[in-house]
Design a protein around this motif. Sequence first.
Motif, short mmCIF file in Angstrom:
data_model
loop_
_atom_site.label_atom_id
_atom_site.label_comp_id
_atom_site.label_asym_id
_atom_site.label_seq_id
_atom_site.Cartn_x
_atom_site.Cartn_y
_atom_site.Cartn_z
N ASP A 69 0.83 -1.20 0.00
CA ASP A 69 0.00 0.00 0.00
C ASP A 69 0.87 1.26 0.00
O ASP A 69 0.62 2.20 -0.75
CB ASP A 69 -0.93 0.01 1.22
N ALA A 70 1.89 1.26 0.86
CA ALA A 70 2.77 2.43 0.95
C ALA A 70 3.56 2.63 -0.33
O ALA A 70 3.72 3.76 -0.82
CB ALA A 70 3.71 2.29 2.14
N GLY A 71 4.04 1.54 -0.91
CA GLY A 71 4.80 1.64 -2.15
C GLY A 71 3.96 2.14 -3.30
O GLY A 71 4.37 3.03 -4.06
N ALA A 72 2.75 1.61 -3.42
CA ALA A 72 1.87 2.05 -4.49
C ALA A 72 1.47 3.51 -4.32
O ALA A 72 1.36 4.26 -5.31
CB ALA A 72 0.62 1.16 -4.53
N ALA A 73 1.29 3.95 -3.08
CA ALA A 73 0.83 5.32 -2.82
C ALA A 73 1.88 6.35 -3.22
O ALA A 73 1.56 7.34 -3.91
CB ALA A 73 0.46 5.48 -1.35
N TYR A 74 3.13 6.15 -2.83
CA TYR A 74 4.14 7.16 -3.17
C TYR A 74 4.46 7.13 -4.66
O TYR A 74 4.77 8.17 -5.26
CB TYR A 74 5.40 7.02 -2.30
N LYS A 75 4.36 5.94 -5.28
CA LYS A 75 4.59 5.86 -6.72
C LYS A 75 3.51 6.61 -7.50
O LYS A 75 3.80 7.29 -8.49
CB LYS A 75 4.68 4.41 -7.18
N ARG A 76 2.27 6.50 -7.04
CA ARG A 76 1.20 7.27 -7.68
C ARG A 76 1.46 8.77 -7.55
O ARG A 76 1.26 9.54 -8.49
CB ARG A 76 -0.15 6.93 -7.05
N ARG A 77 1.91 9.18 -6.37
CA ARG A 77 2.18 10.60 -6.15
C ARG A 77 3.35 11.06 -7.00
O ARG A 77 3.32 12.17 -7.56
CB ARG A 77 2.47 10.83 -4.66
N LEU A 78 4.38 10.25 -7.12
CA LEU A 78 5.53 10.61 -7.95
C LEU A 78 5.11 10.79 -9.40
O LEU A 78 5.55 11.73 -10.07
CB LEU A 78 6.62 9.55 -7.82
N LEU A 79 4.24 9.91 -9.88
CA LEU A 79 3.76 10.02 -11.26
C LEU A 79 2.91 11.29 -11.42
O LEU A 79 3.01 11.99 -12.43
CB LEU A 79 2.94 8.79 -11.62
N GLN A 80 2.10 11.58 -10.41
CA GLN A 80 1.28 12.79 -10.45
C GLN A 80 2.15 14.04 -10.51
O GLN A 80 1.88 14.98 -11.28
CB GLN A 80 0.37 12.83 -9.23
N LEU A 81 3.20 14.09 -9.72
CA LEU A 81 4.11 15.24 -9.73
C LEU A 81 4.82 15.37 -11.07
O LEU A 81 4.98 16.48 -11.60
CB LEU A 81 5.14 15.11 -8.60
N LEU A 82 5.25 14.25 -11.61
CA LEU A 82 5.99 14.28 -12.88
C LEU A 82 5.09 14.71 -14.04
O LEU A 82 5.56 15.38 -14.97
CB LEU A 82 6.59 12.90 -13.15
N ASP A 83 3.84 14.32 -13.98
CA ASP A 83 2.81 14.76 -14.93
C ASP A 83 3.23 14.55 -16.39
O ASP A 83 3.22 15.48 -17.19
CB ASP A 83 2.49 16.24 -14.69
N PRO A 84 3.60 13.32 -16.77
CA PRO A 84 3.94 13.08 -18.18
C PRO A 84 2.69 13.16 -19.05
O PRO A 84 1.59 12.76 -18.63
CB PRO A 84 4.52 11.66 -18.16
N GLY A 85 2.85 13.67 -20.26
CA GLY A 85 1.71 13.84 -21.14
C GLY A 85 1.91 13.20 -22.49
O GLY A 85 3.01 12.75 -22.84
N PRO A 86 0.84 13.13 -23.27
CA PRO A 86 0.91 12.49 -24.60
C PRO A 86 2.00 13.09 -25.46
O PRO A 86 2.18 14.31 -25.54
CB PRO A 86 -0.48 12.78 -25.19
N GLY A 87 2.77 12.22 -26.10
CA GLY A 87 3.80 12.64 -27.02
C GLY A 87 5.13 13.00 -26.39
O GLY A 87 6.10 13.28 -27.11
N GLN A 88 5.21 12.98 -25.07
CA GLN A 88 6.46 13.37 -24.41
C GLN A 88 7.45 12.20 -24.37
O GLN A 88 7.09 11.04 -24.49
CB GLN A 88 6.19 13.86 -22.99
N ALA A 89 8.73 12.55 -24.18
CA ALA A 89 9.79 11.57 -23.95
C ALA A 89 10.12 11.57 -22.47
O ALA A 89 10.39 12.62 -21.88
CB ALA A 89 11.04 11.94 -24.75
N VAL A 90 10.06 10.38 -21.85
CA VAL A 90 10.24 10.25 -20.40
C VAL A 90 11.33 9.22 -20.12
O VAL A 90 11.33 8.11 -20.68
CB VAL A 90 8.93 9.82 -19.71
N LEU A 91 12.25 9.58 -19.23
CA LEU A 91 13.32 8.69 -18.80
C LEU A 91 13.00 8.10 -17.43
O LEU A 91 12.65 8.85 -16.50
CB LEU A 91 14.64 9.47 -18.72
N ASP A 92 13.10 6.79 -17.31
CA ASP A 92 13.03 6.11 -16.02
C ASP A 92 14.42 5.57 -15.73
O ASP A 92 14.82 4.53 -16.25
CB ASP A 92 12.00 4.99 -16.05
N LEU A 93 15.18 6.30 -14.91
CA LEU A 93 16.56 5.93 -14.60
C LEU A 93 16.58 4.92 -13.47
O LEU A 93 16.05 5.17 -12.38
CB LEU A 93 17.36 7.18 -14.21
#
Length: 260
Positions: free
Chosen positions: A23-47
Amino acid sequence: MTETLGVPRPDQVDYLTQAAATDAGAAYKRRLLQLLDPGPGQAVLDLGCGPGTDLGALAGAVGERGRVIGVDQDPVMLAEAARRTADRPWVELLEGDAHALPLAAASVDRARVDRVLMHVADPAQVLAELRRVVRPGGLIALAEPDWDTLVVDAEDLDTSRAFTRFTVTEVVRNAAIGRRLARLAEQAGCTVRTVEAHTPVFRDPRLADQLLALGRNTQRAIDRGALDEQRGRAWFASLGAGPFLAAFTLFTVLAEVPEA
């Protein structure tokens, strides 16, 4: 042979998958994705993409016109990530060093780093590389624990404190990286937009043993003379004997690469 404390070290793919599913892992990952706010057509790096735990969400956010690049130094992790993303041809996987990313300058719109900087040799160099590859106006999302904040409830408080001290000094390379994230991002020339603290709480002693290596690191501390064997074993046994609680602080930082 001396009995080893706790559950055996899990397969790394299984460990990362299980940690993300809590639960804790899923929650912070959702928040991290929300902050990053990737959108259609963008290039995103997962390091440090590992087995591809987060690549699917990123791929869904940018869509087929976008590009998701997963970078990891472990071929085993990349093979699993490739298996998981085989139906998303806009996901590209690269083997590479976080200190010298195999990407051109200003080539991505977004970048995320999740529990990777605590392991690297030079976090400042990795932040400099992220600033190099993210275009001006792009965003970098970071998430790292601060192991100095690890607390394990037990009657023997001194041994709980000694366990945290051993974790910080002997187990994790950059144990206090969580609190350093904002400063490192600013020193790399980024503008920090958001700093948040999350506190994963564990009430299940077996799950905590698997994910926090309570037994394995107690054994290591005993083997290295950091804990008295009798006291360390009694402390670990007590954790499963009654109500259990362990927690630590995980920091997330959103930084922006400034416009030229």
